[in-house]
Design a protein around this motif. Sequence first.
Motif, PDB file in Angstrom:
ATOM      1  N   VAL A 223       0.834  -1.207   0.000  1.00  0.00           N
ATOM      2  CA  VAL A 223       0.000   0.000   0.000  1.00  0.00           C
ATOM      3  C   VAL A 223       0.865   1.252   0.000  1.00  0.00           C
ATOM      4  O   VAL A 223       1.663   1.477   0.911  1.00  0.00           O
ATOM      5  CB  VAL A 223      -0.950   0.019   1.218  1.00  0.00           C
ATOM      6  N   GLY A 224       0.691   2.038  -1.054  1.00  0.00           N
ATOM      7  CA  GLY A 224       1.225   3.386  -1.108  1.00  0.00           C
ATOM      8  C   GLY A 224       0.038   4.320  -1.247  1.00  0.00           C
ATOM      9  O   GLY A 224      -0.453   4.897  -0.292  1.00  0.00           O
ATOM     10  N   ASN A 225      -0.469   4.409  -2.488  1.00  0.00           N
ATOM     11  CA  ASN A 225      -1.739   5.112  -2.726  1.00  0.00           C
ATOM     12  C   ASN A 225      -2.949   4.215  -2.528  1.00  0.00           C
ATOM     13  O   ASN A 225      -4.086   4.675  -2.541  1.00  0.00           O
ATOM     14  CB  ASN A 225      -1.759   5.708  -4.135  1.00  0.00           C
ATOM     15  N   GLY A 226      -2.725   2.902  -2.404  1.00  0.00           N
ATOM     16  CA  GLY A 226      -3.796   1.992  -2.026  1.00  0.00           C
ATOM     17  C   GLY A 226      -4.687   1.521  -3.144  1.00  0.00           C
ATOM     18  O   GLY A 226      -5.773   0.984  -2.885  1.00  0.00           O
ATOM     19  N   THR A 227      -4.245   1.633  -4.403  1.00  0.00           N
ATOM     20  CA  THR A 227      -5.147   1.291  -5.505  1.00  0.00           C
ATOM     21  C   THR A 227      -5.446  -0.201  -5.582  1.00  0.00           C
ATOM     22  O   THR A 227      -6.571  -0.587  -5.917  1.00  0.00           O
ATOM     23  CB  THR A 227      -4.581   1.774  -6.845  1.00  0.00           C
ATOM     24  N   LEU A 228      -4.467  -1.044  -5.288  1.00  0.00           N
ATOM     25  CA  LEU A 228      -4.738  -2.484  -5.325  1.00  0.00           C
ATOM     26  C   LEU A 228      -5.602  -2.896  -4.136  1.00  0.00           C
ATOM     27  O   LEU A 228      -6.535  -3.703  -4.274  1.00  0.00           O
ATOM     28  CB  LEU A 228      -3.429  -3.277  -5.332  1.00  0.00           C
ATOM     29  N   LEU A 229      -5.345  -2.338  -2.966  1.00  0.00           N
ATOM     30  CA  LEU A 229      -6.140  -2.671  -1.790  1.00  0.00           C
ATOM     31  C   LEU A 229      -7.595  -2.234  -1.961  1.00  0.00           C
ATOM     32  O   LEU A 229      -8.518  -3.001  -1.670  1.00  0.00           O
ATOM     33  CB  LEU A 229      -5.541  -2.036  -0.547  1.00  0.00           C
ATOM     34  N   LEU A 230      -7.805  -1.026  -2.446  1.00  0.00           N
ATOM     35  CA  LEU A 230      -9.182  -0.545  -2.607  1.00  0.00           C
ATOM     36  C   LEU A 230      -9.904  -1.312  -3.709  1.00  0.00           C
ATOM     37  O   LEU A 230     -11.103  -1.573  -3.612  1.00  0.00           O
ATOM     38  CB  LEU A 230      -9.179   0.955  -2.895  1.00  0.00           C
ATOM     39  N   GLY A 286       7.831   2.412  -5.057  1.00  0.00           N
ATOM     40  CA  GLY A 286       6.467   2.449  -5.564  1.00  0.00           C
ATOM     41  C   GLY A 286       5.405   2.649  -4.503  1.00  0.00           C
ATOM     42  O   GLY A 286       4.262   2.995  -4.829  1.00  0.00           O
ATOM     43  N   ILE A 287       5.754   2.425  -3.221  1.00  0.00           N
ATOM     44  CA  ILE A 287       4.774   2.641  -2.153  1.00  0.00           C
ATOM     45  C   ILE A 287       5.245   3.715  -1.167  1.00  0.00           C
ATOM     46  O   ILE A 287       4.695   3.832  -0.074  1.00  0.00           O
ATOM     47  CB  ILE A 287       4.440   1.330  -1.398  1.00  0.00           C
ATOM     48  N   ALA A 288       6.209   4.509  -1.587  1.00  0.00           N
ATOM     49  CA  ALA A 288       6.719   5.580  -0.718  1.00  0.00           C
ATOM     50  C   ALA A 288       5.881   6.842  -0.911  1.00  0.00           C
ATOM     51  O   ALA A 288       6.318   7.833  -1.495  1.00  0.00           O
ATOM     52  CB  ALA A 288       8.188   5.850  -1.022  1.00  0.00           C
ATOM     53  N   ILE A 289       4.656   6.796  -0.419  1.00  0.00           N
ATOM     54  CA  ILE A 289       3.692   7.884  -0.603  1.00  0.00           C
ATOM     55  C   ILE A 289       3.393   8.492   0.770  1.00  0.00           C
ATOM     56  O   ILE A 289       2.736   7.862   1.605  1.00  0.00           O
ATOM     57  CB  ILE A 289       2.391   7.366  -1.243  1.00  0.00           C
ATOM     58  N   PRO A 290       3.838   9.719   1.041  1.00  0.00           N
ATOM     59  CA  PRO A 290       3.673  10.274   2.394  1.00  0.00           C
ATOM     60  C   PRO A 290       2.260  10.689   2.748  1.00  0.00           C
ATOM     61  O   PRO A 290       1.877  10.648   3.912  1.00  0.00           O
ATOM     62  CB  PRO A 290       4.619  11.487   2.397  1.00  0.00           C
ATOM     63  N   ARG A 291       1.451  11.103   1.731  1.00  0.00           N
ATOM     64  CA  ARG A 291       0.090  11.558   2.031  1.00  0.00           C
ATOM     65  C   ARG A 291      -0.879  11.018   0.971  1.00  0.00           C
ATOM     66  O   ARG A 291      -1.328  11.762   0.080  1.00  0.00           O
ATOM     67  CB  ARG A 291       0.024  13.092   2.090  1.00  0.00           C
ATOM     68  N   PRO A 292      -1.237   9.752   1.034  1.00  0.00           N
ATOM     69  CA  PRO A 292      -2.158   9.197   0.042  1.00  0.00           C
ATOM     70  C   PRO A 292      -3.528   9.855   0.109  1.00  0.00           C
ATOM     71  O   PRO A 292      -4.141   9.928   1.177  1.00  0.00           O
ATOM     72  CB  PRO A 292      -2.230   7.712   0.421  1.00  0.00           C
ATOM     73  N   PRO A 293      -4.043  10.352  -1.015  1.00  0.00           N
ATOM     74  CA  PRO A 293      -5.323  11.065  -1.005  1.00  0.00           C
ATOM     75  C   PRO A 293      -6.513  10.220  -0.546  1.00  0.00           C
ATOM     76  O   PRO A 293      -7.503  10.756  -0.042  1.00  0.00           O
ATOM     77  CB  PRO A 293      -5.490  11.502  -2.464  1.00  0.00           C
TER      78      PRO A 293
END
Length: 368
Positions: A223-230, A286-293
């Motif tokens: 999970v970075g931006n969470g697109t696969l999880l969502l 690829g998952i180094a996202i500090p503030r996923p929208p």
Amino acid sequence: MTPLPDRFCPTDGTRVPAASLAWCCPACRGPLNLDFAPTPASLKSLTGRVNSLWRYAECLPLTAPTVSLGEGRTPLVELKDGVLAKLDFLMPTLSFKDRGAVLLAELALRLAPRRVVADSSGNAGTAVAAYCARAGLPCTVYVPAGTSAKKVEQIEGHGAQLRIVDGDREATARTAREAADADGVFYASHVYNPYFLHGTKTYVHELWEDLGGRLPEVIVVPVGNGTLLLGAALAVAELHAAGLIDRRPALHAVQSAAVAPLAHAWAEGADDLVGVTSMAPTHAEGIAIPRPPRARQILRAVRDSGGTFVTVTEDQIRHAQRDLASRGLYVESTGVACWAAVREGALGGRTAVVPLCGAGLKTGLAEN
């Protein structure tokens, strides 16, 4: 052709017409969801269908694809007792991002913009570039300085205009969004555009089919931006509502310990991000996202599933990558994060599937 569903803001309910090029909620500038609640086909009725993610036509918001590269239907292999790996690095552009990118390209074809823009740490950009090339759509991809040279090469190889931003992943996203606000531009955002999530959900539909109409007890996802999880959460909800599964698997979300804003919020019991996220260097770019929208949606999806968050160290990432390579699976450093999280028995004997999301040729071996 089936009419496009409208989009809506999950925060304030603002609706956006299906044919609009607006990429975010006009009121709060947040990401949008899709007003779409399909009913999946039965297992038996899938027999003989096209061997790509488009076999799940009832669950997709677009029909009659014209730019497919045969994406989806990636194999499952056993890693150890009870734990399977899904080889999503065997996609046309060598990452799972093809699942969502093909939906974005199909949507862009229908909306006929003058240009497509995207931002990415690499894999989403390569996927959008490839599918725009297939569709004949002009495309510009923004990436941060320091993006893997092979991913940059791949984006340019597909004919996209490349814009390297002198800054981090968030600065890159801001730059792309400024371009996306121009007239006639389609923002192929894997974060803001909900069509992408409806592409990634096919990952779980394939699991369900290949496991004979069931799902593992745990679905582990990076999970970075969470697109696969969502996307996974969408598919689980669809299958459960249709009575095609009788229990929902737990979603285990994996982050790099170096950049773990969601894991930190989870540990605090929060419903949204808390504090300021530290940004240490990590091999899991690829998952180094500090503030996923979509942070609130991600945290809620994990909580509702009975799942949890797990973080992995740089040493664990390096060891997991080499361990997989010794088993014949050469996976990029971000793509091994889930195996790093479970390879030493963190699942308590439950059955699980981990995704191997990107090919090792995209980054090479992680070094000390």
